[in-house]
Design an enzyme around this catalytic site. Structure first.
Site, PDB file in Angstrom:
ATOM      1  N   GLU A 186      40.959 106.000  31.987  1.00  0.00           N
ATOM      2  CA  GLU A 186      40.233 105.721  30.618  1.00  0.00           C
ATOM      3  C   GLU A 186      39.338 105.571  30.915  1.00  0.00           C
ATOM      4  OE1 GLU A 186      42.671 102.635  28.647  1.00  0.00           O
ATOM      5  OE2 GLU A 186      41.789 102.825  26.625  1.00  0.00           O
ATOM      6  N   ASP A 187      37.675 104.397  31.692  1.00  0.00           N
ATOM      7  CA  ASP A 187      37.275 104.311  30.950  1.00  0.00           C
ATOM      8  C   ASP A 187      36.103 104.797  32.668  1.00  0.00           C
ATOM      9  OD1 ASP A 187      38.840 102.459  29.780  1.00  0.00           O
ATOM     10  OD2 ASP A 187      38.413 100.945  31.371  1.00  0.00           O
TER      11      ASP A 187
END
Ligand code: MN
Length: 735
Positions: free
Chosen positions: A92-93
């Protein structure tokens, strides 16, 4: 304030991990042959990927995934799960992709990370409906592999532990969500250590005043209390030893949230909560549990009604223990839990304690079979269409306290608090539920909506003629009963709608001198389905039955052939002019919403012919759905109040309704032609017209028209009134 909170820190709680070395050591302790390199590689990838990212606390980001992995080792989870803890935020990051993870750590870890990422991307702070949808997705994600939710819970636990770095307004939102969803999930998965911590942390951010005042009160007598706990432990140990019962004993105050809940439930002050101390006696086997219980009861007077045998009757989350509350030394009430080591393991680690390890440290996913409620929820999510309906049901299943009731044969069934005989019947078998007409509790006849109590013996009385009805939804609370009743009602309504529709279509065909035998078969049938664009004739009947389609949609297909005949009569020509085939009209949704439910079988009162815009009231007629009347209809006052339901016009629908207009006018040539103009101008269809002439040269015309709403009707009436020769125009109720 922080000092007080620190006082409450549980000395027994496993310390957080601070480095990858800590983590590896923790894993080796419960899994000696683990491939530690696998975990080290996961750590290194995560550290590299999160390089330069800083948490709100000011720490390097890697500290978060490391802590999550550490929390997962508290449950002694398999390597894939711990690695997922380390990698859970990378996709996600950071620039790491699922493909990267799959190449380096295999398909399993990739699937787990994907599951956690998907849950993380769900936004929970939106509207109610959206939240429902998200929980639903979360549970679906969980169902595929329960480890996804374990990682998500560990992630949430670490975020809660570090919540003080969040802005104030976000703290409350996150804490509320934790208390609403994550703590109950941890409870249901049987992970009491996580549940307790999530609850206390939520309380701290949701009701800080209450949290800190409770913390202070519990801490105030800390020294005193510690001495008391030690004394009781000593006495118990001595007696247990004398009875040759080897055991381990733990004692501590109950967690703050449970004290707070008790105060709320009983509406009492902290000072009135007596049993805030809990002791745990851990023995070798089940027989010793009962021996220990006997011993405790011979030493201290038990409080009646507080003994619970969760060994004979395990909770849904597989928790087992004997619980009793006794009057201990100094007349202090103390709760004592007695269990074996295995039971203790299940109580602490929950679902993870059932994990079967294969060689290589991969968990088998058979564990889910032990959790019936999880299966129920997964089934439910497939059968319930509406998200908020789903959420309501899941909430009952997740939150309510357990209730144990017996069949006459002595079998135990577990139900949520507030459950009724109907819930009980459906929990045994769907068919039993459907046929229930009454129940006996401990031999006494009770109503179906009767709330069951712990220990009740329930006998279900059935009748072959019984059928579920909509009222039943108000008499049960479990998702299982609710969804079974709903699906029964839906299928019955569908059957009924098909019957009604078939009847109406056949009548309409006969009215046009078309034999149903001939016109609902072969090529004609093909033609109907093609024109109406439906797959089967049952669907056509159903649409007609539900009032979504007019019978003329069918008859018009064939009636057009006979146009030459029809055109012979002047009034018929006139009708044709303004008549548009309903079959060409777009079909639309149901016109009326009953109690917020669409798609109910609805009929319109012939007596008052309501159209959109009229104030309306609905009446339930058994087996015939709901009949809609105008609020001013005389039938309304003649009918039983109990059968009334709230109904409203569906503003998204434009299918309109049938009504009658009566026109009294001079009988002069060409007038009929003029009368057609206001209808044509407003696009209103005339379905039938009756014209008769009086002796005094006046004509009375009655038109059956279909209008979208009352405004359109007014327009037409006003248009008619302006025509020269028209004497009177009004809307007619009834025939
Ligand atoms: Mn995270």
């Amino acid at each position: 304030m922080i000092e007080n909170a620190a006082l409450l820190e549980d000395e027994d709680r496993i310390k957080p991990v601070n480095s990858v070395e800590d983590l590896l050591e923790r894993i080796s302790a419960y899994y000696p042959n683990a491939d530690l390199d696998f975990i080290r590689r996961a750590y290194e990838l995560s550290e590299k990927a999160h390089q330069g990212q800083i948490r709100r606390s000011g720490e390097a980001y890697i500290f978060h995934p490391l802590s999550v992995a550490g929390i997962l080792t508290e449950l002694k989870l398999d390597l894939a799960t711990v690695a997922t803890g380390l990698l859970h935020d990378t996709v996600e990051d950071t620039s790491v992709t699922l493909k990267d993870i799959e190449t380096q750590f295999g398909k399993n870890v990739a699937l787990l990370v994907d599951g956690v990422t998907k849950i993380s991307q769900m936004s929970f702070k939106n509207t109610h409906a959206k939240q429902a949808e998200n929980i639903r997705k979360m549970i679906v994600a969980m169902g595929k592999d329960i480890r996804v939710i374990l990682v998500k819970l560990a992630d949430r636990l670490h975020n809660m532990r570090t919540l003080n770095h969040m802005p104030y307004h976000k703290q409350a939102v996150i804490a509320e969500e934790t208390l609403e969803i994550y703590a109950p999930l941890a409870h249901r998965l049987g992970i009491s250590a996580w549940k307790i911590e999530l609850e206390d942390l939520s309380l701290r951010y949701l009701k800080p005043d209450i949290y800190y005042s409770l913390a202070q009160k519990v801490a105030r007598k800390k020294k005193e209390r510690e001495k008391y706990i030690d004394d009781v432990k000593d006495i118990l140990l001595k007696e247990m030893k004398a009875a040759s019962l080897p055991c381990e004993i733990q004692g501590r105050p109950k967690h703050l949230y449970s004290i707070y809940k008790k105060m709320l439930e009983r509406n009492i002050e902290f000072e009135q909560v007596h049993d805030i101390l809990a002791f745990r006696i851990i023995v070798e086997n089940v027989a010793q549990c009962y021996e220990a219980l006997g011993l405790v009861h011979s030493m201290y007077k038990p409080i009646p009604g507080r003994f619970k045998d969760y060994i004979a009757m395990a909770k849904t989350n597989n928790y087992q223990s004997l619980h009793t509350t006794v009057i201990g030394p100094d007349a202090e009430r103390i709760e004592i839990q007695i269990r074996t080591k295995d039971m203790h393991d299940v109580a602490e680690r929950g679902i993870a304690a059932h994990w079967n390890y294969k060689v290589g440290g991969e968990a088998e996913n058979t564990t889910i079979q032990k959790f019936n409620w999880l299966k129920d929820i997964l089934n439910l999510q497939q059968s319930v269409g509406d998200s908020s309906e789903f959420l309501e049901n899941v909430k009952t299943d997740l939150f309510d306290q357990e209730l144990y009731v017996f069949t006459p044969q002595g079998h135990v069934h577990e139900l949520p608090e507030g459950a009724t005989p109907l819930d009980f019947a459906y929990s045994i078998h769907t068919d039993l539920g459907h046929k229930t007409y009454g129940a006996k509790v401990d031999g006494r006849i009770v109503p179906l909506k009767h709330k069951l109590k712990n220990g009740d013996t329930v006998e279900i009385l059935t009748s072959p003629n019984q059928k579920p009805s909509k009222d039943w939804l108000k008499m049960c609370i479990t998702s299982r009963a609710q969804s079974k009743i709903r699906s029964y009602i839906r299928s019955e309504e569908r059957k009924r709608a098909i019957e009604i529709g078939k009847d109406l279509v056949e009548k309409a065909l006969r009215a046009n001198s078309l034999s149903p035998d001939k016109y609902l078969k072969g090529q004609n049938l093909e033609k109907i389905l093609q024109t109406i664009k439906l797959q089967e004739i049952e669907e056509v009947f159903m649409q007609v039955g539900y009032g979504k389609l007019l019978t003329s949609a069918v008859t018009d297909i064939f009636v057009e052939k006979n146009q030459a005949e029809i055109q012979q009569k002047e009034q018929d020509t006139f009708i044709q002019k303004v008549f548009k085939s309903a079959a060409n009209k777009k079909r639309s949704d149901s016109l009326v919403i009953v109690d917020g439910m669409h798609d109910l079988l609805v009929r319109y009162g012939k007596c008052c012919q309501p159209i959109p815009g009229d104030p309306i009231i609905g009446f339930i007629s058994r087996g015939r759905g709901v009949t809609i009347h105008r609020a001013s209809c005389s039938k309304v006052f003649a009918t039983d109040m109990d059968r009334r339901v709230d109904v409203s016009w569906n503003t998204h629908s434009d299918s309109g309704g049938m009504t009658k207009i009566r026109i009294v006018c001079q009988d002069s040539p060409g007038l009929l032609q003029k009368l057609s103009e206001p209808f044509a101008n407003s696009g209103v269809n005339i379905y039938n017209a009756k014209i008769r002439t009086n002796k005094d040269q006046k004509a009375i015309c009655i038109f059956d028209v279909k209008v979208r709403n009352t405004n359109e009707l007014m327009q037409v009436i006003q248009g008619l009134q302006k025509i020269k020769g028209v004497i009177k125009v009004d809307r007619v109720s009834g025939i």
